[in-house]
Every structure is written in structure tokens, then in C-alpha cells.
Design an enzyme around this catalytic site. Structure first.
Site, PDB file in Angstrom:
ATOM      1  CG  ASP A  74      -2.482   0.625   1.002  1.00  0.00           C
ATOM      2  OD1 ASP A  74      -2.399   1.734   0.823  1.00  0.00           O
ATOM      3  OD2 ASP A  74      -3.400  -0.397   0.828  1.00  0.00           O
ATOM      4  CG  ASP A  75       0.165   6.086   0.534  1.00  0.00           C
ATOM      5  OD1 ASP A  75       1.245   6.280  -0.280  1.00  0.00           O
ATOM      6  OD2 ASP A  75      -0.745   6.970   0.683  1.00  0.00           O
ATOM      7  CE  LYS A 157      -6.242   0.708  -1.124  1.00  0.00           C
ATOM      8  NZ  LYS A 157      -5.925   0.256   0.285  1.00  0.00           N
ATOM      9  CG  ASP A 159      -7.046   5.410  -1.889  1.00  0.00           C
ATOM     10  OD1 ASP A 159      -8.258   5.611  -1.929  1.00  0.00           O
ATOM     11  OD2 ASP A 159      -6.325   5.235  -0.924  1.00  0.00           O
ATOM     12  NE  ARG A 217     -13.252   0.885   0.214  1.00  0.00           N
ATOM     13  CZ  ARG A 217     -12.271   1.703   0.897  1.00  0.00           C
ATOM     14  NH1 ARG A 217     -11.033   1.582   0.567  1.00  0.00           N
ATOM     15  NH2 ARG A 217     -12.568   2.765   1.782  1.00  0.00           N
ATOM     16  CG  ASP A 221     -10.613   4.465   4.831  1.00  0.00           C
ATOM     17  OD1 ASP A 221     -10.706   4.328   3.597  1.00  0.00           O
ATOM     18  OD2 ASP A 221      -9.552   4.835   5.273  1.00  0.00           O
TER      19      ASP A 221
END
Length: 308
Positions: A74-75, A157, A159, A217, A221
Site C-alpha cells: 500500500d501507500d 490499487k 486511491d 470501493r 474506510d
């Protein structure tokens, strides 16, 4: 995850000439992704060694054999600045071998590599100040897509991390990376989150996203709690999401990552999330330390995968 901005330059390009996009061959539907993501466990402390440890645990636990094969970094994996040629590179301190070396290791284990990026100037962690630099993909979509393909990335992913904009402008922004990935010739699963940082709205839960991505999504979150009492426009607990399941977006409906196994979630609550996410055909992305999952949770994850 949390917040970049869609730059004015991107907006201007999309508004011009009716936002005409090149024809992209239709992509066959893919099943919900099963795997592990680094964010809830590691955040911006993610390293290649930490990722490799979880990959090994997927195999030793039997979860990889059950289908949990996508390992998502992830990030905060990247160097804070692009090269002089505008290319992304891994942070040399935390990923000393670079992303290709990690991809090679995972592929040799029968696993797949996922990577994170954002469609604005900055990623979510950069937007919030948790990580330095400005390395979002805005204006670099084709370059970044080629980089990911060259590295052997299997899953992206992507975002949003920005304020609300007209829905079609947001969709066009996501289409830019979709088209860039398609142009590489490598099949990269494309999972998008339109919701982060969009005040007062949950774009992923409205309208159709068919043809834009492999998974969308449809929540904000999900945090490690049964309930937060917050509305859909804020972080929610497991039960908050299940109280009002967002509608079918026209592609895989992503209810966010699994918080089962994290502090704040009981064993029964984690089991409920796993079973209900599977019933709704959401991706099942583990975010806890796999080595700390109970035998019952691992068994349920394995059984559930066979039913997906």
C-alpha cells in the site's frame, strides 16, 4: 485510505473536447481478489522485509493454497520524488532491492504483487502529511502504467484521496489509468477507490462503474470496530456497513479490507465480517499480521475462499 487532489491540469484536459477516450477492448470480469494488504498493519512503516514475511505466512498457513495470493504493497512504498525522467522508484531504504526484486520473489512463490498509487498529484499519505513528496500519477498515467507492467505488477490499487468533483470528471480520471494499463499489454487487476477525502458524498456507492475498473470501493474506510456510529460519509465499523450495504456498482463491489484479527475486533465480529463480505462477493483482503490470526479465523478464511 485518505487524501490527493485532482490537479487543474487534469481537469482541463478532461473537460476539453468532450473528454473523448480511445477505444479500449472489453476486459473479462475477474473474481473478487483474495490476499493481504500492508496498510492497517504497517502504514508508512512498510518495508520489503515486512511484506515478504506476510507472503511467507500466506504460504505456511495454507491461505495461499486456498486462493489468497495477491500481496498488496500500500501507500508509502516509493521514493518521495520522481527521477529526473519523471519515473517512480521504490524507497531505497525500505525497498533496497526495488519493486522488481519483490515481484520476482512473490512470483517464484506462486503469489502476485499489488501496488498502490493515486490519481492526483500526491498519494493519500502525502496529502495528509504522513509521508513526504509528491508522486501521484496525475500527468504520468502512461509512464506509471508502463513502469508497473515492466516491474511485473499484477494488481493496482488506485486511491482517489481528494475533494469531490462532478461524477463524470472523476470517472474520466479513473478511465485514464484504465486505458494506460490496457495499453501495456499486461493484465493488471485494476481496483479503484473513488471515496477518500470526498466530503459529504460516497461516489463509489452511486451510479454505475461498469467498464471502468475490475473492482470499485463502495464504502469509506472500514476501521477495526464493530460500530463507529458514523454515517456512510465517514469511517465505519463492520456493522455500520452491513446496516446499509451499498448497491451493485456494475462490477466487483469492494466493501474495503478485512479488519478481522486486528485489535478492536472480537473473534466473532471478525468471523461475521469474513462471512458477510464473502456473501456479498467483496474482495477478501487480510490486513492483520497473518501469524497472529487464530486457527479458527484461518480455517474460516480457507473455507470461505473455496465458496467464492
Amino acid at each position: 485510505m485518505r487524501h490527493p487532489l485532482v490537479p487543474c491540469t487534469v481537469a482541463a484536459v478532461l473537460v476539453a473536447a468532450g473528454c473523448a477516450a480511445p477505444h479500449v477492448p472489453s476486459r473479462p470480469a475477474v473474481p473478487p481478489t483474495l490476499g493481504w494488504d500492508s496498510w492497517n498493519l504497517d502504514g508508512c512503516t512498510v518495508t520489503a522485509a515486512r511484506v515478504e514475511r506476510q507472503a511467507d505466512a500466506l504460504i505456511s498457513s495454507g491461505l495461499a493454497d486456498a486462493g489468497y495470493r495477491t500481496v498488496i504493497v500500500d501507500d508509502c512504498w516509493f521514493a518521495p520524488d520522481r527521477t529526473g525522467a519523471g519515473e517512480l522508484t521504490a524507497n531505497p531504504r525500505t525497498f533496497p532491492g526495488g519493486i522488481p526484486a519483490l515481484a520476482d520473489r512473490l512470483h517464484a512463490q506462486g503469489l502476485e504483487l499489488g501496488i498502490y498509487e493515486s490519481p492526483g498529484d500526491r498519494t493519500c499519505a502525502q496529502q495528509s502529511g504522513a509521508y513526504p513528496g509528491s508522486t501521484g500519477s496525475a500527468g504520468h498515467e502512461e509512464q506509471d502504467a508502463r513502469t508497473f507492467a515492466d516491474w511485473g505488477v499484477d494488481y493496482l490499487k488506485y486511491d482517489w484521496c481528494g475533494p469531490g468533483v462532478p461524477a463524470e470528471l472523476q470517472r474520466e480520471t479513473f478511465r485514464r489509468m484504465r486505458d494506460a494499463l490496457a495499453a501495456t499489454g499486461r493484465r493488471i487487476t485494476y481496483a479503484i477507490n473513488p471515496n477518500s477525502g470526498v466530503a459529504g458524498d460516497v461516489p463509489g456507492a452511486t451510479g454505475t462503474w461498469a467498464g471502468i475498473a475490475d473492482a470499485v470501493r463502495v464504502t469509506n474506510d472500514v476501521v477495526p470496530a464493530w460500530r463507529t456510529g458514523a454515517p456512510a460519509t465517514e469511517n465505519q465499523g463492520i456493522a455500520d456497513v452491513l446496516d446499509r450495504v451499498p448497491p451493485d456498482p456494475g462490477t466487483v463491489r469492494d466493501l474495503d479490507m478485512l479488519v478481522a484479527g486486528l485489535p478492536g475486533v472480537t473473534e466473532d465480529q471478525g468471523r461475521t465480517q469474513i462471512t458477510q463480505w464473502a456473501r456479498l462477493r467483496s474482495p477478501l483482503i487480510i490486513t492483520a499480521d497473518i501469524a497472529t490470526l487464530s486457527t479458527g479465523t484461518v480455517d474460516l478464511l480457507r473455507r470461505t475462499a473455496h465458496e467464492m
